[in-house]
Design an enzyme around this catalytic site. Structure first.
Site, PDB file in Angstrom:
ATOM      1  N   LYS A 178       0.845  -1.232   0.019  1.00 33.30           N
ATOM      2  CA  LYS A 178      -0.018   0.067   0.191  1.00 33.30           C
ATOM      3  C   LYS A 178       0.876   1.320   0.021  1.00 33.30           C
ATOM      4  O   LYS A 178       0.310   2.339  -0.140  1.00 33.30           O
ATOM      5  CB  LYS A 178      -0.864  -0.032   1.384  1.00 33.30           C
ATOM      6  CG  LYS A 178      -1.641  -1.032   1.264  1.00 33.30           C
ATOM      7  CD  LYS A 178      -2.617  -1.230   2.747  1.00 33.30           C
ATOM      8  CE  LYS A 178      -2.352  -2.144   3.424  1.00 33.30           C
ATOM      9  NZ  LYS A 178      -2.868  -2.370   4.845  1.00 33.30           N
ATOM     10  N   GLY A 179       2.344   1.241   0.257  1.00 34.15           N
ATOM     11  CA  GLY A 179       2.962   2.208   0.420  1.00 34.15           C
ATOM     12  C   GLY A 179       3.033   3.412  -0.586  1.00 34.15           C
ATOM     13  O   GLY A 179       3.253   4.477  -0.350  1.00 34.15           O
ATOM     14  N   GLU A 215       7.350   2.196  -6.595  1.00 38.35           N
ATOM     15  CA  GLU A 215       7.814   1.826  -5.075  1.00 38.35           C
ATOM     16  C   GLU A 215       7.600   2.878  -4.264  1.00 38.35           C
ATOM     17  O   GLU A 215       8.149   4.084  -4.547  1.00 38.35           O
ATOM     18  CB  GLU A 215       8.978   1.041  -4.987  1.00 38.35           C
ATOM     19  CG  GLU A 215       8.705  -0.577  -4.619  1.00 38.35           C
ATOM     20  CD  GLU A 215       8.404  -0.959  -3.294  1.00 38.35           C
ATOM     21  OE1 GLU A 215       7.688  -0.217  -2.558  1.00 38.35           O
ATOM     22  OE2 GLU A 215       8.323  -2.125  -2.914  1.00 38.35           O
ATOM     23  N   ASP A 216       7.457   2.839  -2.943  1.00 39.49           N
ATOM     24  CA  ASP A 216       7.404   3.825  -1.769  1.00 39.49           C
ATOM     25  C   ASP A 216       9.022   4.042  -1.536  1.00 39.49           C
ATOM     26  O   ASP A 216       9.523   5.108  -1.665  1.00 39.49           O
ATOM     27  CB  ASP A 216       6.875   3.606  -0.665  1.00 39.49           C
ATOM     28  CG  ASP A 216       6.827   2.356  -0.090  1.00 39.49           C
ATOM     29  OD1 ASP A 216       7.460   1.397  -0.669  1.00 39.49           O
ATOM     30  OD2 ASP A 216       6.072   1.981   0.909  1.00 39.49           O
ATOM     31  N   ASP A 257      14.541  -0.852   0.279  1.00 41.18           N
ATOM     32  CA  ASP A 257      15.199  -0.972   1.464  1.00 41.18           C
ATOM     33  C   ASP A 257      16.441  -2.112   1.333  1.00 41.18           C
ATOM     34  O   ASP A 257      17.367  -1.634   0.771  1.00 41.18           O
ATOM     35  CB  ASP A 257      14.385  -1.370   2.606  1.00 41.18           C
ATOM     36  CG  ASP A 257      15.044  -1.349   4.012  1.00 41.18           C
ATOM     37  OD1 ASP A 257      16.212  -0.905   4.277  1.00 41.18           O
ATOM     38  OD2 ASP A 257      14.307  -1.728   5.137  1.00 41.18           O
ATOM     39  N   LYS A 263      16.975   3.438   0.765  1.00 40.75           N
ATOM     40  CA  LYS A 263      18.461   3.039   1.689  1.00 40.75           C
ATOM     41  C   LYS A 263      19.506   2.438   1.164  1.00 40.75           C
ATOM     42  O   LYS A 263      19.442   1.210   1.447  1.00 40.75           O
ATOM     43  CB  LYS A 263      17.494   2.708   2.912  1.00 40.75           C
ATOM     44  CG  LYS A 263      16.461   3.326   3.467  1.00 40.75           C
ATOM     45  CD  LYS A 263      16.147   2.503   4.904  1.00 40.75           C
ATOM     46  CE  LYS A 263      14.767   2.872   5.054  1.00 40.75           C
ATOM     47  NZ  LYS A 263      13.900   2.077   6.354  1.00 40.75           N
ATOM     48  N   PHE A 312      14.462   4.288  10.006  1.00 36.48           N
ATOM     49  CA  PHE A 312      13.004   3.936   9.606  1.00 36.48           C
ATOM     50  C   PHE A 312      11.983   5.123   9.602  1.00 36.48           C
ATOM     51  O   PHE A 312      12.152   6.221  10.357  1.00 36.48           O
ATOM     52  CB  PHE A 312      12.349   3.094  10.765  1.00 36.48           C
ATOM     53  CG  PHE A 312      11.030   2.523  10.415  1.00 36.48           C
ATOM     54  CD1 PHE A 312      10.810   1.492   9.554  1.00 36.48           C
ATOM     55  CD2 PHE A 312      10.005   2.958  11.037  1.00 36.48           C
ATOM     56  CE1 PHE A 312       9.457   1.092   9.500  1.00 36.48           C
ATOM     57  CE2 PHE A 312       8.448   2.769  10.608  1.00 36.48           C
ATOM     58  CZ  PHE A 312       8.338   1.449   9.760  1.00 36.48           C
ATOM     59  N   ARG A 332       0.548   6.815   7.205  1.00 33.08           N
ATOM     60  CA  ARG A 332       0.376   6.936   5.855  1.00 33.08           C
ATOM     61  C   ARG A 332      -0.091   8.203   5.362  1.00 33.08           C
ATOM     62  O   ARG A 332       0.355   8.822   4.256  1.00 33.08           O
ATOM     63  CB  ARG A 332      -0.515   5.954   5.142  1.00 33.08           C
ATOM     64  CG  ARG A 332       0.226   4.576   5.493  1.00 33.08           C
ATOM     65  CD  ARG A 332      -0.654   3.622   4.593  1.00 33.08           C
ATOM     66  NE  ARG A 332      -0.568   2.159   4.933  1.00 33.08           N
ATOM     67  CZ  ARG A 332       0.416   1.299   4.411  1.00 33.08           C
ATOM     68  NH1 ARG A 332       1.410   1.788   3.768  1.00 33.08           N
ATOM     69  NH2 ARG A 332       0.632  -0.070   4.917  1.00 33.08           N
TER      70      ARG A 332
HETATM   71  P1  IMP Z   1      12.917  -4.272   0.978  1.00 28.82           P
HETATM   72  O1  IMP Z   1      12.402  -5.676   0.643  1.00 28.82           O
HETATM   73  O2  IMP Z   1      13.795  -4.377   2.242  1.00 28.82           O
HETATM   74  O3  IMP Z   1      13.587  -3.408   0.083  1.00 28.82           O
HETATM   75  O4  IMP Z   1      11.696  -3.495   1.797  1.00 28.82           O
HETATM   76  C1  IMP Z   1      10.826  -2.718   0.893  1.00 28.82           C
HETATM   77  C2  IMP Z   1       9.416  -2.509   1.505  1.00 28.82           C
HETATM   78  O5  IMP Z   1       9.599  -2.558   3.159  1.00 28.82           O
HETATM   79  C3  IMP Z   1       9.064  -1.226   1.165  1.00 28.82           C
HETATM   80  O6  IMP Z   1       8.144  -1.332   0.106  1.00 28.82           O
HETATM   81  C4  IMP Z   1       7.925  -0.704   2.462  1.00 28.82           C
HETATM   82  O7  IMP Z   1       6.932  -1.170   2.317  1.00 28.82           O
HETATM   83  C5  IMP Z   1       8.794  -1.418   3.422  1.00 28.82           C
HETATM   84  N1  IMP Z   1       9.754  -0.545   4.228  1.00 28.82           N
HETATM   85  C6  IMP Z   1      11.162  -0.475   4.049  1.00 28.82           C
HETATM   86  N2  IMP Z   1      11.621   0.342   4.762  1.00 28.82           N
HETATM   87  C7  IMP Z   1      10.649   1.144   5.245  1.00 28.82           C
HETATM   88  C8  IMP Z   1      10.620   2.470   6.148  1.00 28.82           C
HETATM   89  O8  IMP Z   1      11.725   3.123   6.785  1.00 28.82           O
HETATM   90  N3  IMP Z   1       9.281   2.632   6.653  1.00 28.82           N
HETATM   91  C9  IMP Z   1       8.413   1.992   6.372  1.00 28.82           C
HETATM   92  N4  IMP Z   1       8.364   0.887   5.469  1.00 28.82           N
HETATM   93  C10 IMP Z   1       9.560   0.645   5.051  1.00 28.82           C
HETATM   94 MG    MG Z   2       6.293  -0.850  -0.459  1.00 26.66          MG
END
Ligand code: IMP
Ligand code: MG
Length: 179
Positions: A47-48, A102-103, A106, A134, A155, A168
């Site tokens: 949903k991000g 994507e939001d 990470d 990040k 975060f 959100r």
């Molecule tokens: P990844 O698989 O580690 O790249 O995580 C990606 C997903 O984790 C993003 O699409 C977000 O939904 C969530 N996410 C990662 N970092 C944050 C953060 O700092 N705040 C909130 N959601 C996050």
């Molecule tokens: Mg996301």
């Protein structure tokens, strides 16, 4: 307001709505330039990315189809689990110029899993637009063609991003404050 309390945590203002708007404007111009004369299928990761993708959509000047994809990797925690479950109408991607929105990237595991799954349905082309990244947290290398802004390995909440489903709606972005 510099600080926000969400559930048990305190967050501090990190990126303003004005800074975000400028980044969205720039990304939209890049996309309008790169996809001029072509059609685009925006794939919104729920949903991000809802807030970012709709701000972006309103600034695009190329014909756009909109689809959603849901990839859950987080649960209610603040750390990535690496396990990803993906749901979408995958047949709508066939032969399309797919832009996954994507939001935040990470670890990169979520977007890597999404790209892997989408590639099985033979899109004409696939690219990624992310509001935040990040880089220090990356566990796998993923291509982000359009990026709003790199951030520290903190975060964050706001502009679509949540802490345990809250935050959100915030127009600005807040970082978890060390207490
Ligand atoms: P990844 O698989 O580690 O790249 O995580 C990606 C997903 O984790 C993003 O699409 C977000 O939904 C969530 N996410 C990662 N970092 C944050 C953060 O700092 N705040 C909130 N959601 C996050
Ligand atoms: Mg996301």
């Amino acid at each position: 307001m510099i600080f926000k309390t969400i559930l048990d945590k305190t967050f501090r203002l990190y990126i303003t709505a004005e800074q975000i708007a400028a980044a969205v404007e720039r990304i939209a111009e890049e996309i309008n330039r790169d996809y001029a004369g072509r059609e685009l299928t925006l794939v919104v990761t729920l949903k991000g990315a809802m807030v970012f993708s709709m701000d972006l959509l309103r600034r695009l000047r190329v014909p756009c189809r909109v689809e959603t994809i849901s990839a859950k990797s987080y649960g209610n925690a603040v750390e990535s689990s690496g396990k990803v479950e993906i749901v979408a109408n995958f047949d709508t991607f066939r032969g399309r110029n797919v832009l996954v929105v994507e939001d935040i990237v990470d670890s990169g595991l979520t977007i890597a899993a999404i790209l892997d799954k989408i590639s099985q349905y033979e899109p004409a082309e696939t690219a990624v637009a992310a509001m935040f990244s990040k880089p220090a947290m990356r566990k796998t290398d993923v291509p982000v063609a359009y990026l709003g802004r790199e951030i520290e390995p903190l975060f964050i909440v706001g502009y679509g991003l949540d802490y345990a489903e809250y935050g959100r709606e915030l127009p600005d972005v807040y970082q978890l404050a060390d207490t």
